[in-house]
Design an enzyme around this catalytic site. Structure first.
Site, PDB file in Angstrom:
ATOM      1  N   GLN A  24       4.024   5.766  -9.900  1.00  0.00           N
ATOM      2  CA  GLN A  24       4.287   7.206  -9.867  1.00  0.00           C
ATOM      3  C   GLN A  24       5.534   7.510  -9.038  1.00  0.00           C
ATOM      4  OE1 GLN A  24       1.341   5.788  -9.136  1.00  0.00           O
ATOM      5  NE2 GLN A  24      -0.314   6.835 -10.215  1.00  0.00           N
ATOM      6  N   ASP A  72       2.705   9.066 -18.890  1.00  0.00           N
ATOM      7  CA  ASP A  72       2.356  10.437 -18.469  1.00  0.00           C
ATOM      8  C   ASP A  72       3.567  11.153 -17.868  1.00  0.00           C
ATOM      9  OD1 ASP A  72      -0.226   9.586 -19.126  1.00  0.00           O
ATOM     10  OD2 ASP A  72      -0.721   9.096 -17.058  1.00  0.00           O
ATOM     11  N   ARG A  90      -2.616  12.360 -23.350  1.00  0.00           N
ATOM     12  CA  ARG A  90      -3.992  11.972 -23.032  1.00  0.00           C
ATOM     13  C   ARG A  90      -4.527  12.947 -21.981  1.00  0.00           C
ATOM     14  NH1 ARG A  90      -4.222   6.706 -19.098  1.00  0.00           N
ATOM     15  NH2 ARG A  90      -2.463   7.177 -17.717  1.00  0.00           N
ATOM     16  N   GLN A 140       7.384   6.583 -14.685  1.00  0.00           N
ATOM     17  CA  GLN A 140       6.054   7.186 -14.672  1.00  0.00           C
ATOM     18  C   GLN A 140       6.087   8.506 -13.900  1.00  0.00           C
ATOM     19  OE1 GLN A 140       2.881   4.565 -13.496  1.00  0.00           O
ATOM     20  NE2 GLN A 140       1.369   6.184 -13.356  1.00  0.00           N
ATOM     21  N   ASP A 141       5.512   9.569 -14.518  1.00  0.00           N
ATOM     22  CA  ASP A 141       5.392  10.886 -13.864  1.00  0.00           C
ATOM     23  C   ASP A 141       6.747  11.517 -13.557  1.00  0.00           C
ATOM     24  OD1 ASP A 141       2.741  10.335 -14.031  1.00  0.00           O
ATOM     25  OD2 ASP A 141       2.353  10.276 -11.887  1.00  0.00           O
TER      26      ASP A 141
END
Length: 537
Positions: free
Chosen positions: A334, A378, A454, A356-357
């Protein structure tokens, strides 16, 4: 403990009817009992309103909502005191101390947004009141969630229990606002909030589809010929760093305060505080004006929330022609490039670069236009009401060895309560991969899987409208989070998407095709209430 038990039940079984929590018939005034029919946690709603000293003998719908919001707001200081005690006891535990600091920041935001919600509700601005009550609930949840990962003492556990009861009060108030918005002031009609999965699509603004030039006018106010302050990395301007310019900006400004950031690479983390309203960042172009950092969750004392290269709290934030980057790399997990809690914010021709993120669209109302967003896992997430128009959504490689398989979800929306008017709307966007990712995908397509989203939280909501989906988007379309978590309560929808990744024949059964007569609810006028804040001339 009863309210804690009911709250946990609601999280484990989101379809639990609120009627199972009702109070004893006849022991509660009829007006309160009717109002609390709207709540997910009716018994705590009835108890809180019965204890209110501000309600008149024959309360109106507005009176009851104000009392419910006040019940939540008046409990926040107790939560703050409990979290402060955790922080004071955590000098030797960096992770717990960081969680407590984040929690205190969330509770401060929650109190501010609840206060605003009360004012707006009293003034009859129901839609805006719901937006701020929703954000307040979100911050309380995030405070609880931060402590969840450091829950190793009775002090933390007791605080988490109190935060659950606080969130229950906020959820009840939010549900009552939603009921007033849907049913009007007749309390006998009130019912718990519903979503598209329940067959309720909401009301569509009468102005939907009538505004074509709002995107031009909101940006027209940004003029590099006469900025309020100028930043350049070489030092010959007003300031050398972006943060210095933000600090020097007017507090609680009602007019746009333009900070012109000249081309260059600015290696810094930037925070736009709550009091810095209507700030604008104007650069020389994506890839030319770059604000970059490399904070990540693998660093001691850092959670995802703390990793943002640029974090914005002040409402009315605007940005154009800049790149926000987190350069920590795919192994760092993250690592946020941009985090926003700014209501009524607009970002146009902005690049968000990370893995990520990447983009944390955390809360309130946000509009992104002609932006470029890249990442892996994500990489667009949060619990805001955000619209992405004409944006490029690009997946980049996550692993150094192309032969290894990987699954990447573009989005992870975090709505925790059906009363929250939040969700991600992608309109006229292109979903693709970087050149490097496309090359890897084509060498071994079965091992590299891309999904539209998701469900991070129970009531996750994401829709793709008129988008072009490239070949790497899986035929299933959407990815579960964990088992069947949230599959009964989320709403994932598509409407008239195109491209090789838009084949609907094998989409997962828990996603939906949006009927044409309901697409209007996801317009900028309807979803973000743009008529109230985007200039029209």
């Amino acid at each position: 403990m009863a309210s804690l038990f009911l709250y946990l039940l609601a999280f484990l079984f989101p379809m639990l009817p609120s009627s199972t929590t009702g109070g004893t018939p006849g022991s509660i005034p009829e007006s309160i009992r009717n109002a609390c029919h709207a709540a997910r946690f009716a018994s705590s709603c009835e108890l809180a309103l019965s204890r209110s000293s501000s309600l008149p003998s024959t309360p109106s719908a507005s009176d009851l909502i104000s009392a419910a919001l006040s019940a939540s707001s008046s409990s926040v200081p107790t939560a703050q005191s409990m979290v402060q005690s955790i922080l004071s006891a955590s000098s030797s535990n960096p992770r717990r101390a960081n969680a407590a600091r984040n929690c205190l920041e969330d509770l401060d935001l929650s109190y501010r947004r609840l206060s605003r919600s009360i004012d707006l509700s009293s003034g009859g601005r129901v839609t805006d009141s719901r937006v701020f009550a929703s954000a307040a609930l979100h911050y309380q949840y995030d405070c609880w969630s931060a402590l969840k990962y450091v829950n190793s003492t009775h002090q933390v556990s007791d605080t988490m229990s109190f935060l659950i009861s606080l969130s229950t009060l906020s959820s009840n108030a939010l549900a009552m606002i939603a009921a007033l918005q849907r049913f009007g002031p007749d309390l006998t009609l009130w019912a718990p909030p519903q979503t598209e999965r329940d067959g309720y699509w909401g009301e569509v603004s009468s102005t939907v589809g009538t505004r074509n030039n709002y995107d031009v006018h909101i940006i027209r106010h940004l003029d590099i010929k006469a900025p309020d302050l100028t930043v350049c990395a070489t030092g010959e301007c007003d300031y050398r760093t972006v943060q210095e310019a933000v600090t020097a900006a007017t507090d609680y400004g009602t007019k746009r305060f333009v900070i012109y950031i000249k081309a260059g690479v600015y290696r810094e983390t930037v925070t736009v505080p709550f009091q810095k309203t209507n700030i604008a960042f104007l650069g020389d172009g994506m890839g030319k004006t770059i604000i970059t950092g490399d904070l990540n969750s693998q660093m001691i004392g850092f959670s995802t929330y703390n990793t943002a290269t640029v974090g914005v709290f002040g409402d009315g934030f605007v940005a154009k022609n800049v790149t926000f980057e987190n350069a920590a790399g795919p192994k760092a997990h993250q690592a946020v490039a941009f985090r926003s809690d700014s209501d009524q914010s607009v970002l146009e021709y902005v690049e968000f670069s990370g893995h990520q993120d990447t983009l944390y669209a955390r809360s309130l109302r946000q509009l992104y236009r002609h932006c470029r967003i890249s990442g892996t896992v994500d990489f667009i997430f949060g619990n805001s009401a955000a619209i992405y128009e004409n944006c490029e959504i690009n997946v980049v490689p996550r692993q150094e060895s192309p032969e290894k398989g990987e699954s990447n979800a573009l989005t992870a929306h975090g709505r925790t309560d059906p009363g929250q008017p939040t969700g991600f709307v992608f309109k006229d966007c292109v979903v693709n991969g970087s050149d490097e990712y496309v090359s890897i995908y084509r060498r071994k397509p079965g091992a590299h899987r891309v999904y539209l989203g998701r469900p991070w939280k129970e009531f996750s909501r994401t829709v793709f409208l008129n988008c072009y989906l490239e070949e790497m988007v899986r035929p299933e379309g959407w990815l579960p989070w964990r088992g069947d978590f949230a599959l009964r309560t989320l709403f994932y929808g598509e409407f008239e998407n195109r491209g090789p990744g838009a084949n609907l024949t094998t989409r997962v059964s828990w996603s939906s095709q949006i009927p044409a007569d309901h697409v209007g609810i996801y317009s900028v006028e309807n979803f973000l209430q743009s008529d109230d804040w985007l200039p029209t001339d």
